[in-house]
Write an enzyme that holds these catalytic residues in place. Structure first.
Site, PDB file in Angstrom:
ATOM      1  N   ASN A  25      27.446  46.982  -1.483  1.00 56.86           N
ATOM      2  CA  ASN A  25      27.588  45.039  -0.385  1.00 56.86           C
ATOM      3  C   ASN A  25      26.751  44.871   0.190  1.00 56.86           C
ATOM      4  OD1 ASN A  25      29.859  45.243  -2.537  1.00 56.86           O
ATOM      5  ND2 ASN A  25      30.762  46.859  -1.436  1.00 56.86           N
ATOM      6  N   THR A  26      26.009  45.325   0.982  1.00 62.53           N
ATOM      7  CA  THR A  26      25.099  45.236   1.989  1.00 62.53           C
ATOM      8  C   THR A  26      23.157  44.554   1.685  1.00 62.53           C
ATOM      9  OG1 THR A  26      25.700  45.932   4.113  1.00 62.53           O
ATOM     10  CG2 THR A  26      23.844  45.302   4.633  1.00 62.53           C
TER      11      THR A  26
ATOM     12  N   ASN B 192      35.504  47.468  -4.609  1.00 61.38           N
ATOM     13  CA  ASN B 192      35.430  47.085  -3.690  1.00 61.38           C
ATOM     14  C   ASN B 192      33.776  46.589  -3.053  1.00 61.38           C
ATOM     15  OD1 ASN B 192      33.549  48.583  -0.920  1.00 61.38           O
ATOM     16  ND2 ASN B 192      34.154  49.767  -2.120  1.00 61.38           N
TER      17      ASN B 192
ATOM     18  N   LYS C  67      23.305  59.632   1.877  1.00 60.56           N
ATOM     19  CA  LYS C  67      23.965  59.250   0.590  1.00 60.56           C
ATOM     20  C   LYS C  67      23.185  58.274   0.098  1.00 60.56           C
ATOM     21  CE  LYS C  67      29.061  58.330   0.368  1.00 60.56           C
ATOM     22  NZ  LYS C  67      30.098  57.923  -0.071  1.00 60.56           N
TER      23      LYS C  67
ATOM     24  N   ASN D  99      27.590  56.927  -3.864  1.00 64.14           N
ATOM     25  CA  ASN D  99      28.574  56.051  -3.344  1.00 64.14           C
ATOM     26  C   ASN D  99      28.876  55.679  -4.742  1.00 64.14           C
ATOM     27  OD1 ASN D  99      29.681  53.749  -2.034  1.00 64.14           O
ATOM     28  ND2 ASN D  99      27.919  54.699  -0.335  1.00 64.14           N
TER      29      ASN D  99
ATOM     30  N   PHE E  53      30.477  47.107   4.903  1.00 60.98           N
ATOM     31  CA  PHE E  53      31.250  47.712   6.155  1.00 60.98           C
ATOM     32  C   PHE E  53      31.728  46.596   7.275  1.00 60.98           C
ATOM     33  CE2 PHE E  53      26.516  49.039   5.409  1.00 60.98           C
ATOM     34  CZ  PHE E  53      26.992  50.159   4.383  1.00 60.98           C
TER      35      PHE E  53
ATOM     36  N   SER F  71      25.158  51.713  -0.244  1.00 61.54           N
ATOM     37  CA  SER F  71      26.975  50.926  -0.545  1.00 61.54           C
ATOM     38  C   SER F  71      26.026  49.531  -1.341  1.00 61.54           C
ATOM     39  CB  SER F  71      27.803  50.352   1.211  1.00 61.54           C
ATOM     40  OG  SER F  71      28.219  51.405   1.338  1.00 61.54           O
TER      41      SER F  71
HETATM   42  C1  LIG Z   1      36.933  50.768  -0.015  1.00 60.81           C
HETATM   43  C2  LIG Z   1      36.192  51.841   0.052  1.00 60.81           C
HETATM   44  C3  LIG Z   1      35.328  51.602   1.255  1.00 60.81           C
HETATM   45  C4  LIG Z   1      34.182  52.737   1.049  1.00 60.81           C
HETATM   46  N1  LIG Z   1      33.143  52.292   2.289  1.00 60.81           N
HETATM   47  C5  LIG Z   1      32.549  53.234   2.420  1.00 60.81           C
HETATM   48  C6  LIG Z   1      31.597  52.962   3.555  1.00 60.81           C
HETATM   49  O1  LIG Z   1      31.468  52.464   3.955  1.00 60.81           O
HETATM   50  N2  LIG Z   1      30.194  53.860   3.221  1.00 60.81           N
HETATM   51  C7  LIG Z   1      30.373  54.745   2.406  1.00 60.81           C
HETATM   52  O2  LIG Z   1      29.533  55.564   2.091  1.00 60.81           O
HETATM   53  N3  LIG Z   1      30.842  54.883   0.888  1.00 60.81           N
HETATM   54  C8  LIG Z   1      32.232  54.051   1.059  1.00 60.81           C
HETATM   55  N4  LIG Z   1      32.532  53.437   0.151  1.00 60.81           N
HETATM   56  C9  LIG Z   1      32.519  54.891  -1.056  1.00 60.81           C
HETATM   57  C10 LIG Z   1      33.473  56.360  -0.429  1.00 60.81           C
HETATM   58  O3  LIG Z   1      32.605  56.984  -0.194  1.00 60.81           O
HETATM   59  C11 LIG Z   1      32.715  57.594  -1.619  1.00 60.81           C
HETATM   60  O4  LIG Z   1      31.657  57.345  -2.089  1.00 60.81           O
HETATM   61  C12 LIG Z   1      33.048  56.482  -3.191  1.00 60.81           C
HETATM   62  O5  LIG Z   1      34.175  55.834  -3.729  1.00 60.81           O
HETATM   63  C13 LIG Z   1      33.422  57.401  -5.086  1.00 60.81           C
HETATM   64  O6  LIG Z   1      34.268  58.585  -4.465  1.00 60.81           O
HETATM   65  P1  LIG Z   1      35.472  58.515  -5.168  1.00 60.81           P
HETATM   66  O7  LIG Z   1      35.323  58.142  -6.917  1.00 60.81           O
HETATM   67  O8  LIG Z   1      36.665  58.933  -4.963  1.00 60.81           O
HETATM   68  O9  LIG Z   1      36.134  57.497  -4.675  1.00 60.81           O
HETATM   69  C14 LIG Z   1      34.201  53.384   0.048  1.00 60.81           C
HETATM   70  C15 LIG Z   1      34.643  53.619  -1.378  1.00 60.81           C
HETATM   71  C16 LIG Z   1      36.070  52.555  -1.482  1.00 60.81           C
HETATM   72  C17 LIG Z   1      37.016  52.326  -2.021  1.00 60.81           C
END
Ligand SMILES: Cc1cc2nc3c(=O)[nH]c(=O)nc-3n(C[C@H](O)[C@H](O)[C@H](O)COP(=O)(O)O)c2cc1C
Length: 349
Positions: free
Chosen positions: A173-174, A108, A209, A238, A112, A171
């Protein structure tokens, strides 16, 4: 069954639309969870909060706090909302979400997208704190040069309503965000947020985080700053900017953060390392690729007090939450632990 067929359908449509449909379905109450009580061995108090079980919903699923009552109803022990920024912002142009079904992974670059802190505050105001633990993950606006000002604003606006707050500096992406993980920038940022929190009547625990893509010096700095500032915990991790070999070549080169199965090992390695570097003195939330009770147990043994997941929910559906909880209780029992707290970090002993 119903979810399984609906899910097969969801798998065929555009991932971002599928996500909106899932939120809409949760709002209507069509998707329901397992209402059985949690196994007692899963309960514990972490940073002053009484968690009924250690399995949480990670940030990014419910960025605006639209469905936290419903996701708690799926059986999660806690849910994390956000990331939310002071001003609303649209995020990156689409497409920005890619499902790597074969790899059980997602890439992704949402950037934000969110409705801002005021909209979130309006949804959390009047919430019944007895009905589940809700954390809020704070980000910064893309056009904001003064990062600390945004995290402080988030703390002031949402600290009164959140059970815990998260500083998200990880993240991918910022632009520039992850540079806030280096020692001086991080120390200054954490100090600014702690100052904002000190002015609140109720002071929620504050977590940081971090990314999985950290070199040795970054890890040392994070551990030192977190301990020196007396942060309440770390969330590790993350999404990753790395692209392990073997990913579906149709998507492997898409920019953004990779989550799901390929993230499990690297994120668990960083978790174990930060547990060691902080001497087990700081609760850690283990996240990245958790898709089974075995995965959750491995994170706990590596040093996690709590775990979170997001991507596996996309592939497995909400029945996963109950399966992980029951499986985890069985694994604890098999190994002679009477509570989850006893198993935290045992791989290091
Ligand atoms: C579509 C998407 C959007 C996410 N948006 C955020 C976010 O806004 N802030 C954040 O701290 N992590 C975000 N994450 C990261 C997740 O909170 C998590 O740290 C990461 O996906 C790893 O866990 P997973 O393998 O169980 O998905 C996002 C993940 C995905 C897939």
């Amino acid at each position: 069954m119903l979810y399984q067929s609906a899910f097969t359908l969801l798998d065929r449509i555009d991932p971002e639309r599928a996500h909106r449909l899932a939120i809409a379905a949760l709002k209507t109450g069509v998707i329901r969870g397992d209402l059985r009580a949690d196994p007692p061995s899963l309960a514990q108090t972490v940073f002053g909060l009484a968690f009924p079980n250690p399995v949480g919903l990670a940030a990014g699923f419910d960025k605006d706090g639209e469905v936290y009552r419903q996701t708690l109803g799926l059986g999660f022990g806690f849910v994390e909302l956000g990331s939310v920024t002071p001003k609303p912002q649209p995020g990156n142009p689409r497409p920005r979400l890619f499902r790597l079904t074969r790899d059980h992974a997602v890439i992704n670059r949402m950037g934000f997208n969110n409705q801002g802190i005021e909209a979130m505050a309006a949804r959390l105001r009047g919430r019944d704190p007895m009905r589940g633990i809700v954390g809020v993950n704070l980000g910064k606006n893309k056009d904001q040069a003064d990062a600390a000002a945004d995290y402080a604003a988030g703390t002031r606006a949402l600290g009164p309503f959140a059970d815990y707050l998260v500083i998200n500096v990880s993240s991918p992406n910022t632009p520039g965000l992850r540079a806030l993980q280096s020692r001086d920038a991080l120390a200054a940022l954490v100090a600014a947020v702690l100052e904002a929190r000190a002015l609140l009547k109720r002071r929620p625990p504050l977590l940081l985080k971090v990314a999985p893509d950290l070199v040795d010096a970054d890890r040392r700095d994070i551990a030192e700053v977190a301990l020196a500032a007396q942060l309440d915990g770390l969330i590790v991790s993350n999404t990753t900017i790395a692209r392990p070999a073997g990913l579906d070549p149709r998507f492997a080169q898409e920019a953004g953060g990779l989550s799901g199965r390929p993230l499990f090992e690297p994120a668990t390695e960083v978790l174990g390392d930060l547990y060691r570097r902080t001497g087990g003195r700081l609760p850690i939330v283990g996240v990245g690729g958790v898709a089974s009770a075995d995965d959750a147990y491995a994170k706990i043994r590596a040093g996690a007090s709590l775990v979170q997941l997001y991507t596996a929910l996309v592939f497995e559906g909400p029945g996963l939450v109950g399966r992980i909880k029951n499986g985890l209780a069985a694994l604890l029992k098999r190994d002679g632990f009477s509570t989850v707290a006893e198993a935290i970090g045992v791989d290091h002993r």
